[in-house]
Design a protein around this motif. Structure first.
Motif, PDB file in Angstrom:
ATOM      1  N   VAL A 108       0.832  -1.151   0.181  1.00  0.00           N
ATOM      2  CA  VAL A 108      -0.164   0.033   0.172  1.00  0.00           C
ATOM      3  C   VAL A 108       1.013   1.161   0.109  1.00  0.00           C
ATOM      4  O   VAL A 108       0.658   1.973  -0.759  1.00  0.00           O
ATOM      5  N   GLY A 109       1.819   1.324   0.899  1.00  0.00           N
ATOM      6  CA  GLY A 109       2.647   2.689   0.874  1.00  0.00           C
ATOM      7  C   GLY A 109       1.989   3.860   1.339  1.00  0.00           C
ATOM      8  O   GLY A 109       2.308   4.858   0.696  1.00  0.00           O
ATOM      9  N   ASN A 252      -3.565  -8.350   5.599  1.00  0.00           N
ATOM     10  CA  ASN A 252      -2.622  -9.059   5.584  1.00  0.00           C
ATOM     11  C   ASN A 252      -1.436  -8.196   4.713  1.00  0.00           C
ATOM     12  O   ASN A 252      -0.288  -8.259   5.350  1.00  0.00           O
ATOM     13  N   GLY A 253      -1.706  -7.551   3.761  1.00  0.00           N
ATOM     14  CA  GLY A 253      -0.840  -6.831   2.883  1.00  0.00           C
ATOM     15  C   GLY A 253      -0.201  -5.586   3.451  1.00  0.00           C
ATOM     16  O   GLY A 253       0.919  -5.324   3.794  1.00  0.00           O
ATOM     17  N   ASP A 277      -6.772 -11.235  -3.824  1.00  0.00           N
ATOM     18  CA  ASP A 277      -7.152  -9.622  -3.855  1.00  0.00           C
ATOM     19  C   ASP A 277      -5.994  -8.737  -3.565  1.00  0.00           C
ATOM     20  O   ASP A 277      -4.985  -9.225  -2.663  1.00  0.00           O
ATOM     21  N   TRP A 278      -6.132  -7.704  -4.078  1.00  0.00           N
ATOM     22  CA  TRP A 278      -4.656  -6.677  -3.726  1.00  0.00           C
ATOM     23  C   TRP A 278      -4.360  -6.504  -2.308  1.00  0.00           C
ATOM     24  O   TRP A 278      -3.488  -6.394  -1.857  1.00  0.00           O
ATOM     25  N   ILE A 279      -5.472  -6.687  -1.519  1.00  0.00           N
ATOM     26  CA  ILE A 279      -5.287  -6.244  -0.160  1.00  0.00           C
ATOM     27  C   ILE A 279      -4.565  -7.256   0.650  1.00  0.00           C
ATOM     28  O   ILE A 279      -4.032  -6.957   1.868  1.00  0.00           O
ATOM     29  N   TYR A 286      -2.542  -1.484  -3.918  1.00  0.00           N
ATOM     30  CA  TYR A 286      -3.629  -0.477  -3.786  1.00  0.00           C
ATOM     31  C   TYR A 286      -3.521   0.355  -5.147  1.00  0.00           C
ATOM     32  O   TYR A 286      -4.407   1.176  -5.321  1.00  0.00           O
ATOM     33  N   LEU A 287      -2.144   0.920  -5.313  1.00  0.00           N
ATOM     34  CA  LEU A 287      -1.711   1.596  -6.513  1.00  0.00           C
ATOM     35  C   LEU A 287      -2.937   0.980  -7.962  1.00  0.00           C
ATOM     36  O   LEU A 287      -3.530   1.612  -8.452  1.00  0.00           O
TER      37      LEU A 287
END
Length: 488
Positions: A108-109, A252-253, A277-279, A286-287
């Motif tokens: 995510v950052g 998790n991410g 999934d991205w998360i 997230y980008l």
């Protein structure tokens, strides 16, 4: 009741619509005014058309205005809600791309890590401008509700330097509670009572009761490991639960960015993440998601506008805090939630000046935090690492001090686990130069940073990350949605 709510960054169309419909689920609020403001006139036009359609479809007297003149939108506002993304997806792409050149893989950052710290540098000058306008033209005693990340840094700056009554809001606690209720077989999340405390994105469920029955670590671990979905998607969170004894609110991410043991070695990252999934840990997830969402909305806008013609259903009111806080303040119907505020002794083993996320109650007297909480030592230790980075980051942003900024990035847990001091110094120079348009406080530092970059011998690499996916086309998104609809 009649009062004014200003939404800054209202061009975050989907989220603004959710806040709007949530607030209008409160019967007493039908006569209020919403003032929308954003730097994008295009996005403002889209969201105003959607909200106007909702007002018309529900035969409401609610007033909706839209302007790119922020100060005008804030005039006389009692509540100001911020959901801004300073620099947009262009700057955000650099938050992910540039650290990858130095081996730093972020999901995510936007909270800490290299990306989150630079995001804070872009946000804080703007947040302080918001505070100046609020103090000058909003209703006396106006409350600032900040939804924008990096949550702790933004809220810290608004309270400490903006001198505005501010609360930071996030939905991580609610989502974590829904997961726990699910794995324990609850019929409704309302059956779960909990105390969740820490800092934003590192908040911990330190007490759990299901229908009054205490839930311990062993039962919770067994429930998560037996779950057919979460056992695969939340491997890292489950491992932390086993080691720390408590469950984290964060995905998790996202959690993998704050606990560097899981994300510092590229060959280890895929062991702990899940790509469904991205998360759940995807590199730059997230980008990618944000880019696809923007593209999807632009293309499918007519459908979103048509959907706005449906009646508001109070039963579908979301668990986002904003509408419930406003309802409690205005009607005295008490609301219990989790809020980001200055610690001031609420959590005994975290610093007084830190922005903590912890339980509180809201009524007409304001937000009243439940004090006297002590975190488990491991939880406090991980929070402390982030708090120290947040404090330095805020001070660097206020002073425009690039040397302090570099020290803040160096002390970030993931950055420090991956990069050398020389790499960090060059990376920060590169990020400040790339994002100079959104970093006015560093204008004097940019020429020297460019000079250092021209002479640097620190090696970098072009790396997509350990688990990167490409942005999907509209056609691919349509096909996927159609497949999911058919399967469901």
């Amino acid at each position: 009741m009649s009062f004014k709510i200003a939404i800054i960054g209202a061009g975050s169309v989907g989220f603004t619509k959710k806040l709007f419909t949530d607030i209008l689920c409160v019967p007493e609020f039908k006569d209020i005014e919403f003032a929308l403001t954003d730097v994008s006139e295009h996005n403002l036009g889209m969201i105003k058309a959607i909200l106007d359609r909702i007002v018309e479809a529900n035969n409401l007297p609610t007033k909706v205005t839209a302007t790119t003149n922020r100060r005008k939108a804030l005039e006389g506002a009692r509540y100001i809600i911020s959901c801004v993304r300073v620099g947009g997806l262009e700057a955000y792409a650099d938050d992910i791309r540039i650290p990858l050149k130095y081996g730093i893989d972020q999901c995510v950052g936007d909270t800490i890590c290299a990306g989150g710290i630079l995001y804070g540098q872009r946000n804080i000058p703007v947040i302080l401008d918001f505070c100046k306008d609020i103090s000058a033209v909003a209703e006396t005693g106006a409350k600032f509700l900040n939804y924008a990340n990096p949550m702790a840094m933004n809220t810290w700056a608004a309270i400490e330097y903006g001198k505005v009554d501010t609360v930071g809001l996030c939905h991580g606690v609610q989502h974590g509670a829904e997961q726990i209720a699910d794995v324990l077989g609850a019929k409704s999340p309302k059956e779960l009572d909990y105390v969740c405390s820490g800092i934003n994105h590192q908040t911990w469920f330190i007490e759990l009761r299901l229908n009054g029955r205490p839930i311990g670590k062993d039962e919770l671990v067994a429930a998560f490991e037996a779950h057919p979905v979460y056992s695969k998607q939340e491997k890292l969170r489950i491992d932390v639960l086993k080691r720390f004894g408590v469950y984290s609110t964060e995905s998790n991410g996202h959690l993998s960015e704050y606990l560097p043991w899981y994300r510092k070695r590229p060959d280890e990252i895929t062991r702990w993440i899940d790509m469904s999934d991205w998360i759940h840990g995807e590199t730059g997830g997230y980008l990618r998601y944000s880019t696809e969402t923007r593209n999807w909305f632009e293309t499918e806008y007519p459908q979103f506008l048509e959907a706005a013609s449906k009646p508001i259903d109070p039963a579908r009111r979301s668990n986002e805090h904003a509408s419930h806080i406003l309802e409690a303040l205005e009607t005295n119907r008490v609301y219990r939630g989790h809020f980001n505020v200055k610690n001031n002794g609420v959590i005994a083993n975290l610093p007084q000046d830190a922005i903590i996320e912890s339980p509180g109650f809201v009524d007409r007297f304001g937000i009243n935090m439940a004090a006297g909480i002590t975190l488990p030592e491991a939880c406090a230790a991980t929070c402390m690492a982030s708090i120290n980075v947040q404090r330095m980051s805020v001070h660097a942003a206020i002073a425009g001090d690039i040397d302090l900024l570099k020290l803040a990035v160096l002390h970030d847990p993931l950055v420090g686990a991956v990069s050398t001091p020389e790499e960090v110094w060059q990376m920060v120079d590169e990020m400040v130069v790339a994002q100079a348009a959104w970093l006015p406080q560093y204008a004097d530092a940019v020429p020297a940073a460019k000079e250092r970059l021209s002479k640097s011998k620190v090696k970098t690499r072009e790396w997509a990350g350990a688990a990167r996916r490409s942005v999907r086309s509209i056609e691919e998104l349509r096909a996927e949605k159609a497949a999911l609809k058919q399967a469901g």
